[in-house]
Design a protein around this motif. Structure first.
Motif, PDB file in Angstrom:
ATOM      1  N   ALA A 389       0.851  -1.197   0.000  1.00 46.28           N
ATOM      2  CA  ALA A 389       0.000   0.000   0.000  1.00 46.28           C
ATOM      3  C   ALA A 389       0.881   1.240   0.000  1.00 46.28           C
ATOM      4  CB  ALA A 389      -0.895  -0.010   1.233  1.00 46.28           C
ATOM      5  N   PRO A 390       0.550   2.228  -0.829  1.00 44.88           N
ATOM      6  CA  PRO A 390       1.383   3.431  -0.896  1.00 44.88           C
ATOM      7  C   PRO A 390       1.142   4.343   0.294  1.00 44.88           C
ATOM      8  CG  PRO A 390      -0.515   3.683  -2.325  1.00 44.88           C
ATOM      9  CD  PRO A 390      -0.591   2.286  -1.765  1.00 44.88           C
ATOM     10  N   PRO A 391       2.163   5.053   0.757  1.00 41.62           N
ATOM     11  CA  PRO A 391       1.942   6.067   1.782  1.00 41.62           C
ATOM     12  C   PRO A 391       1.168   7.238   1.198  1.00 41.62           C
ATOM     13  CG  PRO A 391       4.199   6.177   0.984  1.00 41.62           C
ATOM     14  CD  PRO A 391       3.579   4.970   0.347  1.00 41.62           C
ATOM     15  N   GLU A 392       0.641   8.076   2.067  1.00 41.98           N
ATOM     16  CA  GLU A 392      -0.218   9.179   1.619  1.00 41.98           C
ATOM     17  C   GLU A 392       0.507  10.110   0.657  1.00 41.98           C
ATOM     18  OE1 GLU A 392      -2.956  12.784   3.547  1.00 41.98           O
ATOM     19  OE2 GLU A 392      -1.934  11.327   4.827  1.00 41.98           O
ATOM     20  N   ARG A 393       1.803  10.332   0.866  1.00 43.64           N
ATOM     21  CA  ARG A 393       2.529  11.277   0.027  1.00 43.64           C
ATOM     22  C   ARG A 393       2.642  10.791  -1.421  1.00 43.64           C
ATOM     23  NH1 ARG A 393       7.565   9.460  -0.915  1.00 43.64           N
ATOM     24  NH2 ARG A 393       8.181   7.644   0.335  1.00 43.64           N
ATOM     25  N   LEU A 394       2.544   9.480  -1.638  1.00 41.05           N
ATOM     26  CA  LEU A 394       2.621   8.956  -3.003  1.00 41.05           C
ATOM     27  C   LEU A 394       1.261   8.945  -3.682  1.00 41.05           C
ATOM     28  CD1 LEU A 394       5.050   5.881  -2.862  1.00 41.05           C
ATOM     29  CD2 LEU A 394       5.524   8.209  -3.625  1.00 41.05           C
ATOM     30  N   GLY A 395       0.225   8.617  -2.931  1.00 40.43           N
ATOM     31  CA  GLY A 395      -1.077   8.441  -3.554  1.00 40.43           C
ATOM     32  C   GLY A 395      -1.137   7.131  -4.312  1.00 40.43           C
ATOM     33  N   LYS A 396      -2.300   6.850  -4.864  1.00 43.40           N
ATOM     34  CA  LYS A 396      -2.473   5.584  -5.577  1.00 43.40           C
ATOM     35  C   LYS A 396      -1.824   5.655  -6.950  1.00 43.40           C
ATOM     36  CE  LYS A 396      -6.764   4.535  -3.190  1.00 43.40           C
ATOM     37  NZ  LYS A 396      -8.226   4.330  -3.309  1.00 43.40           N
ATOM     38  N   GLY A 397      -1.294   4.534  -7.357  1.00 44.20           N
ATOM     39  CA  GLY A 397      -0.628   4.419  -8.643  1.00 44.20           C
ATOM     40  C   GLY A 397      -0.296   2.965  -8.870  1.00 44.20           C
ATOM     41  N   PHE A 398       0.789   2.694  -9.569  1.00 46.85           N
ATOM     42  CA  PHE A 398       1.199   1.310  -9.764  1.00 46.85           C
ATOM     43  C   PHE A 398       2.078   0.896  -8.581  1.00 46.85           C
ATOM     44  CE2 PHE A 398       3.988  -2.064 -11.127  1.00 46.85           C
ATOM     45  CZ  PHE A 398       3.111  -2.918 -11.775  1.00 46.85           C
ATOM     46  N   PRO A 399       1.860  -0.332  -8.042  1.00 48.73           N
ATOM     47  CA  PRO A 399       0.916  -1.368  -8.472  1.00 48.73           C
ATOM     48  C   PRO A 399      -0.398  -1.383  -7.693  1.00 48.73           C
ATOM     49  CG  PRO A 399       2.493  -2.308  -6.961  1.00 48.73           C
ATOM     50  CD  PRO A 399       2.869  -0.851  -7.093  1.00 48.73           C
ATOM     51  N   SER A 400      -0.574  -0.457  -6.748  1.00 50.10           N
ATOM     52  CA  SER A 400      -1.731  -0.564  -5.855  1.00 50.10           C
ATOM     53  C   SER A 400      -3.056  -0.358  -6.573  1.00 50.10           C
ATOM     54  CB  SER A 400      -1.597   0.441  -4.710  1.00 50.10           C
ATOM     55  OG  SER A 400      -1.583   1.772  -5.196  1.00 50.10           O
ATOM     56  N   GLU A 401      -3.054   0.330  -7.737  1.00 54.58           N
ATOM     57  CA  GLU A 401      -4.310   0.569  -8.436  1.00 54.58           C
ATOM     58  C   GLU A 401      -4.643  -0.516  -9.466  1.00 54.58           C
ATOM     59  OE1 GLU A 401      -3.950   4.308 -10.415  1.00 54.58           O
ATOM     60  OE2 GLU A 401      -2.574   3.563 -11.951  1.00 54.58           O
ATOM     61  N   VAL A 402      -3.814  -1.542  -9.582  1.00 55.69           N
ATOM     62  CA  VAL A 402      -4.110  -2.621 -10.527  1.00 55.69           C
ATOM     63  C   VAL A 402      -5.340  -3.381 -10.037  1.00 55.69           C
ATOM     64  CG1 VAL A 402      -3.284  -4.767 -11.576  1.00 55.69           C
ATOM     65  CG2 VAL A 402      -1.697  -2.854 -11.218  1.00 55.69           C
ATOM     66  N   PRO A 403      -6.404  -3.463 -10.820  1.00 53.10           N
ATOM     67  CA  PRO A 403      -7.595  -4.195 -10.377  1.00 53.10           C
ATOM     68  C   PRO A 403      -7.256  -5.644 -10.037  1.00 53.10           C
ATOM     69  CG  PRO A 403      -8.075  -2.918 -12.345  1.00 53.10           C
ATOM     70  CD  PRO A 403      -6.584  -2.865 -12.163  1.00 53.10           C
ATOM     71  N   GLY A 404      -7.763  -6.099  -8.910  1.00 53.99           N
ATOM     72  CA  GLY A 404      -7.543  -7.485  -8.522  1.00 53.99           C
ATOM     73  C   GLY A 404      -6.274  -7.739  -7.747  1.00 53.99           C
TER      74      GLY A 404
END
Length: 511
Positions: A389-404
């Motif tokens: 899981a990304p820290p708040e300063r990074l925000g969502k992106g790869f790989p955490s936003e990959v569906p599934g």
């Protein structure tokens, strides 16, 4: 005599162990609070390119795109390259025409002329019918303006910046191997306090951590630091190891290099490929801290009278070096190691070609269309993606936003995890392996993800038909009583038999 020599040195070791035990005690209240809170629910061809990062970033900066490089892709239905990771290192202009069909090569040359680009590398992703090219801008355009124009070009199927990513553990990195793309070696120095594997005895660990045991009734481990592995015990991993050690499950660790000669990892790493400075070549190992930490949690040998116990010591684990460690002086800031779209794409493609069942990605960065396509392709072939899981300063992106993907937050970061449906696993003051035969504590969602990867390997060995969706449901369900995943309760939800879970909480969560 050997024992006398060990105890002659125990004073310094005991002091370090007391410090480590204190860290674990400090983390205990947060973990206890979470426990009391109910919760709802094909081959990628290699390239020989060396892509080094640019200058230093600000202390709290997020990973960024490298300022003068882009990745473009065109359709290519030609013949794929023969194998992932086999090309020798060298000047990648020698590789012109190496990847893909003549038509795709001609398209690449035309794009280079039309947009004033210099091709540094090219490779074919056969299952996606794409030829990817890494270009450097030679004209006056900046990356944003170029991509705006190129994306309107019907010949181009994908256009993106060369993004940068970072690993997500935040402990002391000090003098770790400051190895970046293009470097020829690594020192393996760990930085921060670590435990010398040859000098600490089981009695010293017990003395440093009152009340802990060196095993459980179901798993009498003789590994001397097991008593400090609070996360392992909180997840009831020993109970699941009664029926599974992860045998025959292929695990891909895409990370920095790994110290495969560490006594607790000896014989545990099936292969190592280097996509940072080795062009995907097989290597004996590049001893860097972050990858060694992740590998130790997943794969450390059990019952070898040495160090710690890995979660899935029977799994078949391959290390894909796609990230490199940077010294604090070189790039100050929270990131412990860096990767980019180019190195990660090669490593992901190789993991797919190797038939990985579980892929560990203890890293984070911006959205990346190419990496997301590769990740989705891996999932279509049955691989389970585990993402930190990304820290708040990074925000969502790869790989955490990959569906599934199974996204894992560190215990203590429950609020955001609850909102996003992420898994929770131990990630604070976690004891694990570090280079040069040592052990140390570190913190971050990187380590939480490694814990889940190990548990998933155990579950897939026990239930080979369990897919990512079923695994996610079982792991989320197992958190209802404990606040973090419970390996034994998740196995019960999957219908695994022969289990004796620790305590009533796990049995209640499994019903």
């Amino acid at each position: 005599m050997a024992g006398d020599r060990k105890f002659a040195r125990r004073g310094g070791v005991a002091r370090r162990l007391v410090a480590l035990a204190s860290l674990a005690v400090m983390a205990a209240p947060a973990l206890a609070a979470l426990a009391a809170t109910p919760r709802d629910e094909a081959p990628l061809a290699p390239s020989t390119a060396t892509v080094a990062p640019d200058g230093p970033s600000a202390a709290a900066s997020a990973p960024r795109a490298e300022t003068r490089r882009v990745i473009l892709a065109v359709e290519d239905r030609g013949e794929p390259l023969s194998g992932a990771g086999g090309s020798p290192r060298g000047d990648y202009r020698r590789m012109a025409g190496y990847a893909g069909s003549a038509r795709a090569s001609a398209l690449s040359e035309a794009l280079a002329r039309d947009y004033h680009l210099h091709e540094e590398a090219a490779w074919t992703i056969a299952p996606l019918n794409l030829r990817c090219m890494l270009f450097t801008l030679t004209g006056d355009d900046d990356v944003g303006a170029l991509l705006t124009r190129v994306r309107r070009d019907a010949r181009v199927k994908l256009a993106q910046p060369l993004n940068e990513f970072e690993t997500l553990a935040g402990g002391p990195q000090g003098g770790d191997a400051a190895t970046r793309p293009g470097a020829t070696g690594a020192t393996g120095a760990t930085g921060g306090p670590s435990i010398d594997t040859g000098t600490a005895s089981a009695s010293a660990v017990a003395a440093a951590s009152p009340g802990t045991t060196l095993g459980t009734p179901g798993a009498p481990y003789n590994d001397p630091y097991f008593g400090l592995q609070k996360g392992f015990q909180q997840m009831s991993a020993a109970a699941l190891q009664q029926v599974s050690v992860g045998a025959r499950v292929k695990v891909a660790v895409i990370d920095t290099g790994v110290d495969a000669r560490h006594p607790d990892l000896s014989g545990q790493v099936a292969r190592q490929r280097d996509y940072v400075s080795g062009g995907g070549a097989l290597v004996e190992g590049v001893p860097e801290r972050h990858g060694t930490e992740v590998m130790g949690l997943i794969a450390a040998r059990a019952n070898n009278r040495q160090g710690i116990v890995g979660l899935a010591p029977g799994a078949v684990i391959t290390s894909y070096r796609a990230c490199w460690t940077e010294s604090r002086a070189e790039r100050p800031g929270p990131g412990t190691a860096r990767c980019n779209s180019f190195t990660l794409a090669q490593a992901l493609g190789a993991a797919i070609a190797d038939g990985a069942d579980v892929i560990n990605l203890s890293l984070g960065g911006p959205s990346d269309p190419l990496l997301t396509r590769l990740a989705r392709h891996a999932q279509s072939r049955g691989a389970v993606l585990v993402a930190a899981a990304p820290p708040e300063r990074l925000g969502k992106g790869f790989p955490s936003e990959v569906p599934g993907a199974l996204v894992v937050a560190s215990a203590g970061d429950a609020a955001e995890a609850d909102a996003d449906g992420w898994l929770i696993a131990p990630g604070r003051a976690v004891l694990t392996t570090v280079p040069n035969g040592g052990y140390d504590m570190d913190t971050g969602s990187s380590l939480a993800a490694a814990h889940v990867t190990g548990v998933v390997a155990l579950l897939r060995a026990a239930d080979p038909v369990a897919d990512a969706q079923r695994l996610r449901r079982a792991l989320l369900g197992s958190m209802s009583a404990t606040g973090g995943i419970n390996a034994c309760a998740a196995a019960r939800m999957l219908g695994v038999s022969g289990l004796r879970c620790d305590g009533e909480a796990a049995a209640t969560a499994a019903r």
